[in-house]
Design an enzyme around this catalytic site. Structure first.
Site, PDB file in Angstrom:
ATOM      1  N   SER A   1      30.857  38.881  36.696  1.00 29.26           N
ATOM      2  CA  SER A   1      31.752  39.856  37.297  1.00 29.26           C
ATOM      3  C   SER A   1      33.058  39.951  36.527  1.00 29.26           C
ATOM      4  O   SER A   1      33.442  39.031  35.816  1.00 29.26           O
ATOM      5  CB  SER A   1      32.044  39.472  38.753  1.00 29.26           C
ATOM      6  OG  SER A   1      32.781  38.259  38.793  1.00 29.26           O
ATOM      7  N   SER A   2      33.729  41.078  36.688  1.00 28.98           N
ATOM      8  CA  SER A   2      35.039  41.259  36.060  1.00 28.98           C
ATOM      9  C   SER A   2      36.110  40.781  37.033  1.00 28.98           C
ATOM     10  O   SER A   2      36.867  41.562  37.594  1.00 28.98           O
ATOM     11  CB  SER A   2      35.244  42.738  35.709  1.00 28.98           C
ATOM     12  OG  SER A   2      34.256  43.186  34.821  1.00 28.98           O
ATOM     13  N   CYS A   3      36.160  39.479  37.265  1.00 26.24           N
ATOM     14  CA  CYS A   3      37.021  38.941  38.314  1.00 26.24           C
ATOM     15  C   CYS A   3      38.225  38.212  37.745  1.00 26.24           C
ATOM     16  O   CYS A   3      38.904  37.484  38.457  1.00 26.24           O
ATOM     17  CB  CYS A   3      36.234  38.004  39.231  1.00 26.24           C
ATOM     18  SG  CYS A   3      35.381  36.672  38.365  1.00 26.24           S
ATOM     19  N   GLY A   4      38.513  38.371  36.464  1.00 28.60           N
ATOM     20  CA  GLY A   4      39.748  37.849  35.927  1.00 28.60           C
ATOM     21  C   GLY A   4      39.675  36.455  35.343  1.00 28.60           C
ATOM     22  O   GLY A   4      40.676  35.955  34.851  1.00 28.60           O
TER      23      GLY A   4
END
Length: 293
Positions: A122-125
């Site tokens: 995921s692009s969760c940082g």
């Protein structure tokens, strides 16, 4: 409707502006529909069903997509434990949008992977370093050396050979492709999908279902850019080389160098960039690839 009758392209009416004139006409667009993947795991005398994911995909090669996804995301660690994949007949009218994969060995299923997969992809940082370490926890290791070398001219020919097999793209202009290639530069298996990652999973799933993993004597060619997720899936399958028509991301380059993969970008008849692993390309004239730093 039988699965054989499922459409990969649909006809629509569009307004088209060309040379200052506007008119309506028929056109083809790639079909996009949801696919739910479930996993059946033996539990003593019972069987437990686990919902795994829902992905938007182009119908076709659904069993390969499910098998490839389960393996490349680390949900099923041993592809030989996969007993089969089938459509769920009990969910009409969505029966061809739900598939169930069944395992013969419960030890091959890691329940924590259903949570870990979100963290990895995921692009969760989270930072790139943490993402690379998470893939190592999944069991991904540097790919084998000495199993694939391909000539420089053959690398340049790969995008054209992939494009020649893109039947749905011919009709729609809006679909991705992934293909397997061998040391001679022959593109042997091609799959298309509206999702770049799905196209890769279909190719890997072909190898899972035909019991041909690891793919250490083959490479992966993709029609778009190369991302972290595509490199992850390629490494899980054991591919030493990824050739992309488009650009890589910074994390894809980091991944290739970390896992000893050859990564090629902007490939076309005129040339390409090599970001890692130039030793697998025979006959490179003069300049070395920027493998470090």
């Amino acid at each position: 409707m039988t699965m054989a009758g499922r459409r990969r392209a649909a006809r629509v009416r569009v307004g088209r502006l060309r040379q200052g004139r506007f008119a309506t006409r028929g056109d083809s667009v790639a079909v996009e529909e949801p696919l739910e993947v479930r996993l059946e795991v033996p539990d003593g005398r019972d069987v437990r069903e686990h919902p795994v994911s829902v992905t938007m995909r182009t119908p076709g090669d659904d069993f390969e997509l499910a098998a490839g996804f389960l393996f490349t995301e680390g949900v099923v660690g041993d592809p030989a434990a996969l007993a089969g994949v089938r459509y769920c007949r009990s969910v009409e009218p969505q029966e061809y949008n739900v598939v169930t994969a069944s395992l013969r060995d419960p030890a091959a299923f890691d329940p924590s992977s259903l949570v870990r997969n979100f963290y990895v992809t995921s692009s969760c940082g989270v930072c790139g370093k943490a993402s690379l370490e998470a893939v190592e926890v999944m069991g991904c290791r540097p790919v084998a050396r000495g199993t694939l070398t391909i000539g420089e001219a053959e690398v340049r020919a790969l995008p054209g050979r992939l494009r020649a097999a893109q039947r749905v793209f011919d009709r729609t202009g809006g679909i991705h492709a992934a293909g397997l290639f061998d040391a001679s530069g022959g593109v042997t298996v091609v799959r298309e999908d509206v999702g770049r990652h799905n196209a890769v999973d279909k190719v890997v799933g072909f190898l899972v279902l035909s019991r041909e993993l690891p793919g250490s004597d083959r490479g992966l060619v993709v029609s778009g850019r190369s991302s972290f997720e595509i490199l992850q899936k390629a490494a899980m399958a054991g591919f030493p080389m990824v050739v992309a028509v488009g650009a890589p991301s910074s994390l894809a380059v980091d991944f290739a160098r970390r896992f000893d993969m050859t990564l090629v970008g902007f490939a076309n008849r005129g040339g390409y960039n090599v970001y890692s692993g130039s030793e697998r390309i025979g006959g490179l004239p003069g300049a070395r690839a920027a493998d470090a730093g």
